[in-house]
Motif scaffolding. Structure first.
Motif, PDB file in Angstrom:
ATOM      1  N   LYS A   1       0.914  -1.405  -0.131  1.00 61.31           N
ATOM      2  CA  LYS A   1      -0.035  -0.069   0.086  1.00 61.31           C
ATOM      3  C   LYS A   1       0.855   1.429  -0.016  1.00 61.31           C
ATOM      4  O   LYS A   1       2.030   1.061   0.499  1.00 61.31           O
ATOM      5  N   ILE A   2       0.283   2.395  -0.444  1.00 61.50           N
ATOM      6  CA  ILE A   2       0.943   3.661  -0.386  1.00 61.50           C
ATOM      7  C   ILE A   2       1.160   4.148   0.731  1.00 61.50           C
ATOM      8  O   ILE A   2       2.009   4.969   1.236  1.00 61.50           O
ATOM      9  N   SER A   3       0.231   3.805   1.786  1.00 58.85           N
ATOM     10  CA  SER A   3       0.033   4.390   3.052  1.00 58.85           C
ATOM     11  C   SER A   3      -0.845   3.411   3.997  1.00 58.85           C
ATOM     12  O   SER A   3      -1.707   2.491   3.261  1.00 58.85           O
ATOM     13  N   TYR A   4      -0.614   3.193   5.362  1.00 59.05           N
ATOM     14  CA  TYR A   4      -1.304   2.473   6.195  1.00 59.05           C
ATOM     15  C   TYR A   4      -2.031   2.975   7.316  1.00 59.05           C
ATOM     16  O   TYR A   4      -1.639   4.200   7.647  1.00 59.05           O
ATOM     17  N   LEU A   5      -3.264   2.582   7.534  1.00 59.03           N
ATOM     18  CA  LEU A   5      -3.960   3.079   8.725  1.00 59.03           C
ATOM     19  C   LEU A   5      -4.351   1.920   9.460  1.00 59.03           C
ATOM     20  O   LEU A   5      -4.839   1.081   9.187  1.00 59.03           O
ATOM     21  N   ILE A   6      -3.892   2.260  10.948  1.00 60.33           N
ATOM     22  CA  ILE A   6      -4.092   1.224  11.886  1.00 60.33           C
ATOM     23  C   ILE A   6      -4.564   1.964  13.129  1.00 60.33           C
ATOM     24  O   ILE A   6      -4.369   2.969  13.330  1.00 60.33           O
ATOM     25  N   GLU A   7      -5.668   1.158  13.661  1.00 60.51           N
ATOM     26  CA  GLU A   7      -6.520   1.526  14.906  1.00 60.51           C
ATOM     27  C   GLU A   7      -5.970   0.779  16.126  1.00 60.51           C
ATOM     28  O   GLU A   7      -6.075  -0.538  15.988  1.00 60.51           O
ATOM     29  N   ALA A   8      -5.892   1.234  17.242  1.00 61.78           N
ATOM     30  CA  ALA A   8      -5.450   0.512  18.422  1.00 61.78           C
ATOM     31  C   ALA A   8      -6.044   1.282  19.691  1.00 61.78           C
ATOM     32  O   ALA A   8      -6.117   2.509  19.754  1.00 61.78           O
ATOM     33  N   ASP A   9      -6.802   0.219  20.663  1.00 53.83           N
ATOM     34  CA  ASP A   9      -7.367   1.001  21.632  1.00 53.83           C
ATOM     35  C   ASP A   9      -6.210   1.295  22.522  1.00 53.83           C
ATOM     36  O   ASP A   9      -5.117   0.975  22.719  1.00 53.83           O
ATOM     37  N   GLU A  10      -6.708   2.583  23.345  1.00 51.45           N
ATOM     38  CA  GLU A  10      -5.722   3.314  24.218  1.00 51.45           C
ATOM     39  C   GLU A  10      -5.313   2.432  25.360  1.00 51.45           C
ATOM     40  O   GLU A  10      -4.166   2.629  26.164  1.00 51.45           O
ATOM     41  N   ASP A  11      -5.944   1.418  25.828  1.00 54.61           N
ATOM     42  CA  ASP A  11      -5.835   0.420  26.913  1.00 54.61           C
ATOM     43  C   ASP A  11      -5.089  -0.922  26.346  1.00 54.61           C
ATOM     44  O   ASP A  11      -5.017  -1.738  27.109  1.00 54.61           O
ATOM     45  N   VAL A  12      -4.453  -0.811  25.203  1.00 55.82           N
ATOM     46  CA  VAL A  12      -3.947  -1.941  24.933  1.00 55.82           C
ATOM     47  C   VAL A  12      -2.541  -2.236  25.719  1.00 55.82           C
ATOM     48  O   VAL A  12      -2.193  -1.319  26.067  1.00 55.82           O
ATOM     49  N   LYS A  13      -2.440  -3.790  25.827  1.00 56.07           N
ATOM     50  CA  LYS A  13      -1.312  -3.741  26.813  1.00 56.07           C
ATOM     51  C   LYS A  13      -0.106  -3.723  25.932  1.00 56.07           C
ATOM     52  O   LYS A  13       0.136  -3.883  24.875  1.00 56.07           O
ATOM     53  N   GLU A  14       1.189  -3.482  26.868  1.00 58.47           N
ATOM     54  CA  GLU A  14       2.402  -3.209  26.216  1.00 58.47           C
ATOM     55  C   GLU A  14       2.810  -4.414  25.476  1.00 58.47           C
ATOM     56  O   GLU A  14       2.553  -5.812  26.073  1.00 58.47           O
TER      57      GLU A  14
ATOM     58  N   ASN B   1       1.967   9.259  13.819  1.00 62.67           N
ATOM     59  CA  ASN B   1       2.217   9.147  12.382  1.00 62.67           C
ATOM     60  C   ASN B   1       3.885   8.805  12.388  1.00 62.67           C
ATOM     61  O   ASN B   1       4.643   9.407  12.609  1.00 62.67           O
ATOM     62  N   ILE B   2       3.970   7.454  11.819  1.00 62.49           N
ATOM     63  CA  ILE B   2       5.433   6.949  11.959  1.00 62.49           C
ATOM     64  C   ILE B   2       5.797   6.227  10.451  1.00 62.49           C
ATOM     65  O   ILE B   2       4.756   6.260   9.729  1.00 62.49           O
ATOM     66  N   THR B   3       6.998   6.220  10.215  1.00 58.79           N
ATOM     67  CA  THR B   3       7.521   5.897   8.925  1.00 58.79           C
ATOM     68  C   THR B   3       8.241   4.469   9.057  1.00 58.79           C
ATOM     69  O   THR B   3       9.083   4.380   9.968  1.00 58.79           O
ATOM     70  N   ILE B   4       7.805   3.471   8.140  1.00 60.40           N
ATOM     71  CA  ILE B   4       8.428   2.122   8.038  1.00 60.40           C
ATOM     72  C   ILE B   4       9.417   2.291   7.100  1.00 60.40           C
ATOM     73  O   ILE B   4       9.066   2.471   6.035  1.00 60.40           O
ATOM     74  N   ILE B   5      10.506   1.526   7.159  1.00 61.17           N
ATOM     75  CA  ILE B   5      11.500   1.454   6.255  1.00 61.17           C
ATOM     76  C   ILE B   5      11.646  -0.002   5.954  1.00 61.17           C
ATOM     77  O   ILE B   5      11.897  -0.933   6.498  1.00 61.17           O
ATOM     78  N   ALA B   6      11.633  -0.592   4.697  1.00 62.12           N
ATOM     79  CA  ALA B   6      11.846  -1.628   4.045  1.00 62.12           C
ATOM     80  C   ALA B   6      13.238  -1.820   3.139  1.00 62.12           C
ATOM     81  O   ALA B   6      13.298  -1.051   2.449  1.00 62.12           O
ATOM     82  N   THR B   7      14.105  -2.843   3.701  1.00 63.17           N
ATOM     83  CA  THR B   7      15.555  -2.567   3.079  1.00 63.17           C
ATOM     84  C   THR B   7      15.868  -4.027   2.592  1.00 63.17           C
ATOM     85  O   THR B   7      15.406  -4.978   3.508  1.00 63.17           O
ATOM     86  N   GLU B   8      16.483  -4.362   1.536  1.00 62.55           N
ATOM     87  CA  GLU B   8      16.770  -5.368   1.079  1.00 62.55           C
ATOM     88  C   GLU B   8      17.790  -6.093   1.704  1.00 62.55           C
ATOM     89  O   GLU B   8      19.051  -5.280   2.210  1.00 62.55           O
ATOM     90  N   LEU B   9      18.241  -7.249   2.030  1.00 63.45           N
ATOM     91  CA  LEU B   9      19.304  -7.826   2.967  1.00 63.45           C
ATOM     92  C   LEU B   9      20.391  -7.840   2.255  1.00 63.45           C
ATOM     93  O   LEU B   9      21.759  -7.388   2.857  1.00 63.45           O
ATOM     94  N   ASN B  10      20.546  -8.113   1.171  1.00 66.84           N
ATOM     95  CA  ASN B  10      21.747  -8.089   0.293  1.00 66.84           C
ATOM     96  C   ASN B  10      22.233  -6.811  -0.179  1.00 66.84           C
ATOM     97  O   ASN B  10      23.388  -6.868  -0.609  1.00 66.84           O
TER      98      ASN B  10
ATOM     99  N   PHE C   1      -0.179   5.558   9.613  1.00 68.54           N
ATOM    100  CA  PHE C   1      -0.960   6.472  10.466  1.00 68.54           C
ATOM    101  C   PHE C   1      -1.760   5.516  11.710  1.00 68.54           C
ATOM    102  O   PHE C   1      -2.624   4.587  11.200  1.00 68.54           O
ATOM    103  N   ILE C   2      -1.306   5.856  12.793  1.00 69.33           N
ATOM    104  CA  ILE C   2      -1.930   4.836  13.763  1.00 69.33           C
ATOM    105  C   ILE C   2      -2.867   5.780  14.645  1.00 69.33           C
ATOM    106  O   ILE C   2      -2.661   6.851  15.294  1.00 69.33           O
ATOM    107  N   ARG C   3      -4.131   5.561  14.569  1.00 68.45           N
ATOM    108  CA  ARG C   3      -5.118   6.321  15.261  1.00 68.45           C
ATOM    109  C   ARG C   3      -5.404   5.584  16.747  1.00 68.45           C
ATOM    110  O   ARG C   3      -5.997   4.398  16.624  1.00 68.45           O
ATOM    111  N   ILE C   4      -5.595   6.388  17.722  1.00 67.31           N
ATOM    112  CA  ILE C   4      -5.564   5.870  19.083  1.00 67.31           C
ATOM    113  C   ILE C   4      -7.488   5.887  19.130  1.00 67.31           C
ATOM    114  O   ILE C   4      -7.736   6.920  19.507  1.00 67.31           O
TER     115      ILE C   4
END
Length: 712
Positions: free
Chosen positions: A308-321, A378-387, A398-401
């Motif tokens: 995807k060109i961007s991701y939207l993730i939803e998480a409850d604020e009481d989620v455990k560590e 709002n965080i940025t994920i990096i994908a890198t080739e191992l070789n 984008f993480i919505r609480i």
């Protein structure tokens, strides 16, 4: 001959007497004598020399000369017809003696005959003309059919002009004409080669120029203008061709992203056609040409591609560590399909709240989440080739609480609330609203109730308005700053989300003096005293007196403690009624001195104003006076009144105290009813009077007031 009606005279028409020939004259006369033109003569001339001829008009006297005696006319100069072709003259004859005109003035014309004395001349020494190629017959026409501009463009022609129709003796002139053949669109474009080959890396950006092709057209100008287009078929949706208007070249460009793994070679068919064809030459064939363009796609090591060109993730604020809240995926578009590792750009997560599994892209939490402090991350994920670590891609996440009801509602502000002393029951004194840091999806809904510890408040009522507000209503008639200057009203507030959160807010309600319209005037007890008319000096004097009184009381109490305590019963013969109380849980030493039994035995003593020593006075200026009780002969009513006063006193201490009321009233006709001295009586007491006391003493009368036989 005819007569006129005016004068009746006869008029005669005289026949004209002029005699003269038709006058013609040759130009450019070269003889030695003057050239004879003609002769003027009138029949009135008798030859005796009495008449004189006069000539006027064009050239008279200068070019043309007349003999005034004979009327002969001669040309004194050489004439040129090209300068002037005719002359208009006038002649008249007059009598020399009388000066009378014998003939009316007559007009005649002398015409100049042309001779061939000028050769033909052209207006220009050099003419320039243009003739479209392939032209037909014209004033200047081609000597050969289908003359082509492409073979020869310019010609020079010498033209001779002769007069007298070209006969002998005629004159002639010549001029030069430069003739240019103008272009017509009679040639179609032609590619110099049938196939073109270009190479392109698969990672080139859109719009990149891959190469140029050009079709030749021998025509010039707009007849040589052409346009290029890709014919329908393979590659028509991947590439495009543009026309360079200056060079008339076709530019092959990239229209969509290329992928070596998907297709390595494209074969295009490109057409070049004239934009301004000439309908006269369409029979010569189609004015376009086609070439084959082959494009070879070269493989390039590409970075990973996210799903995807961007991701939207939803998480409850009481989620455990450590809980997984979402996942991102990426793949290597190259044929080798290298392994990919994931990481978080820590510049976008400086607090290290999140982490990611390096192999599968699962995102999990490292710290607790709080929607109220940070509803979005709002965080940025990096994908890198191992070789090849240089090949990497970034994707925003984008993480919505999501909200959890973890905050209790509370008052929206601090309320300055007051109640008027003259308030009536049911009056609204304050409307309160609340706020909640949570944000439930169905909206806020709050409820207001009294706290369970004090479900029924005698002073105020809490009314839930059902619109997330509550009204504070008065419950009694009138309030006193003297008795209670400030009330604390606890309010229980709770929401309707899960889990239900509640809190207790306390309103501080001040009792204030108000005018008849309910406007606050004063809320302090000191202000009330000042309003009564006491000056500052009077207040100081009163305070000094009270201070002296307190000092005296303290000294009196100290002296009293030093005295030797007398026994409760001095002798055995003292049979006075005494009440001795032990284990009193009241207010201590002060409590035993709060109530004086002597007051009950002497009602007149209650007239004196005494302050309770176990309760601090509400004000040093106001003394509560009780209603005189010596008029009340009913002991029960007296005791009930005293109990009511203590029960309703808001300044009473928060501990139990003993209040003793043993007064039996005055003027009792039964004297003392005590049985302590009954055994010492010498004779039996007569109780017959009990029957006269009414039904309340009927039982006693039956027991003690009967006959002697009954008693026995």
């Amino acid at each position: 001959m005819s007569l006129t009606k005016d004068d009746g005279k006869m008029l005669r028409r005289t026949k004209r007497g002029w005699m003269w020939n038709q006058f013609f004259l040759l130009e450019e006369y070269t003889g030695t004598d003057t050239q004879y033109v003609g002769k003027l003569h009138t029949d009135q001339d008798k030859g005796d020399g009495n008449l004189k001829y006069i000539l006027t008009g064009d050239g008279a006297g200068s070019i043309f000369v007349i003999d005034e005696n004979t009327g002969d006319i001669h040309a004194a100069k050489k004439l040129d017809r090209e300068e002037k072709s005719l002359y208009i003259l006038r002649a008249k004859a007059i009598d020399r003696k009388t000066g009378r005109q014998v003939e009316p003035e007559s007009e005649f014309i002398i015409k100049i005959h042309d001779i061939n004395d000028n050769e033909p001349k052209f207006t220009k020494d050099l003419y320039t003309a243009s003739v479209p190629e392939m032209s037909g017959v014209g004033i200047i026409k081609t000597a050969l059919p289908d003359m082509s501009r492409e073979n020869r463009e310019r010609y020079q022609v010498v033209i001779q002009a002769k007069d007298m129709g070209g006969q002998m003796g005629g004159l002639s002139g010549t001029t030069t004409v430069n003739i240019t053949l103008t272009d017509v669109n009679n040639n179609p474009p032609r590619f110099p080669q049938s196939t073109y080959l270009f190479n392109s890396p698969e990672s080139v950006p859109l719009g990149t120029h891959l190469g140029r092709i050009k079709a030749n057209d021998p025509d010039v100008g707009e007849n040589a203008e052409m346009e290029y287009r890709i014919a329908e078929g393979e590659g028509a949706d991947m590439f495009d061709v543009l026309t360079d208007q200056e060079t008339q070249e076709g530019i092959i460009t990239v229209k969509q992203n290329l992928d070596f793994e998907n297709k390595m070679l494209y074969t295009l068919r490109v057409d070049a056609s004239n934009t301004h064809p000439d309908p006269r030459f369409l029979h010569l064939g189609p004015f376009k040409d086609t070439a084959v363009v082959k494009i070879s796609v070269e493989d390039v090591d590409e970075p990973p591609v996210f799903s995807k060109i961007s991701y939207l993730i939803e998480a409850d604020e009481d989620v455990k560590e450590g809980s997984i809240i979402g996942q991102v995926t990426a793949y290597d578009p190259d044929a080798v399909n290298n392994f990919i590792k994931y990481s978080i750009d820590r510049h976008t997560d400086v607090d290290s709240i999140f982490s990611i599994h390096a192999e599968n892209g699962s995102i999990f939490t490292l710290k607790p989440l709080d929607r109220e402090s940070s509803p979005w991350h709002n965080i940025t994920i990096i994908a890198t080739e191992l070789n090849n670590s240089k090949q990497s891609s970034h994707v925003p996440v984008f993480i919505r609480i999501l909200d959890i009801n973890d905050h209790a509602p509370e008052f929206a502000m601090y309320y300055e609330t007051f109640v008027c002393e003259n308030a009536k029951p049911g009056q609204l004194i304050q409307t309160v609203s609340v706020m909640d840091k949570d944000d439930p999806p169905r909206g806020h809904k709050f409820f207001f109730e009294p706290v369970p510890e004090f479900p029924l408040n005698p002073n105020f009522t809490i009314v839930d308005n059902k619109d997330n507000t509550a009204g504070i209503m008065t419950r009694k008639d009138g309030y006193s700053r003297h008795k209670m200057s400030t009330y604390l009203l606890p309010v229980l507030i709770f929401d309707n989300d899960y889990p239900i959160q509640s809190s207790t807010g306390t309103l501080t309600i001040r009792v204030c003096a108000c005018d008849s319209q309910g406007n606050m005037q004063s809320c302090s007890a000191q202000a009330l005293v000042l309003a009564a008319g006491l000056s500052t000096g009077a207040l100081v004097a009163i305070l000094l007196c009270v201070l002296i009184l307190l000092v005296l009381v303290v000294l009196f109490a100290a002296l009293k403690r030093q005295r030797k305590k007398e026994p409760l019963i001095i002798s055995k013969d003292d049979v006075r009624d005494n009440i001795v109380t032990y284990n009193d849980e009241g207010g201590g030493e002060e409590d035993t001195q709060a109530f004086d039994i002597g007051t009950l035995r002497n009602p007149e003593a209650r007239e004196e104003s005494k302050l309770r020593r176990d309760v601090m006075p509400e004000t040093i200026f106001q003394i509560r006076r009780s209603v005189p009780l010596w008029e009340n002969i009913d002991v029960q009513d007296f005791i009930h009144r005293r109990l009511k006063e203590n029960d309703s006193d808001p300044n009473a201490p928060p501990y139990d105290s003993l209040a003793t009321y043993a007064y039996e009233g005055t003027d009792s006709i039964a004297d003392s009813l005590s049985s302590l001295e009954s055994l010492t009586a010498d004779c039996n007491q007569d109780y017959d009077y009990l029957s006269d006391w009414g039904p309340r003493f009927k039982k006693l009368a039956d027991m003690y007031g009967g006959d002697e036989s009954d008693r026995e």
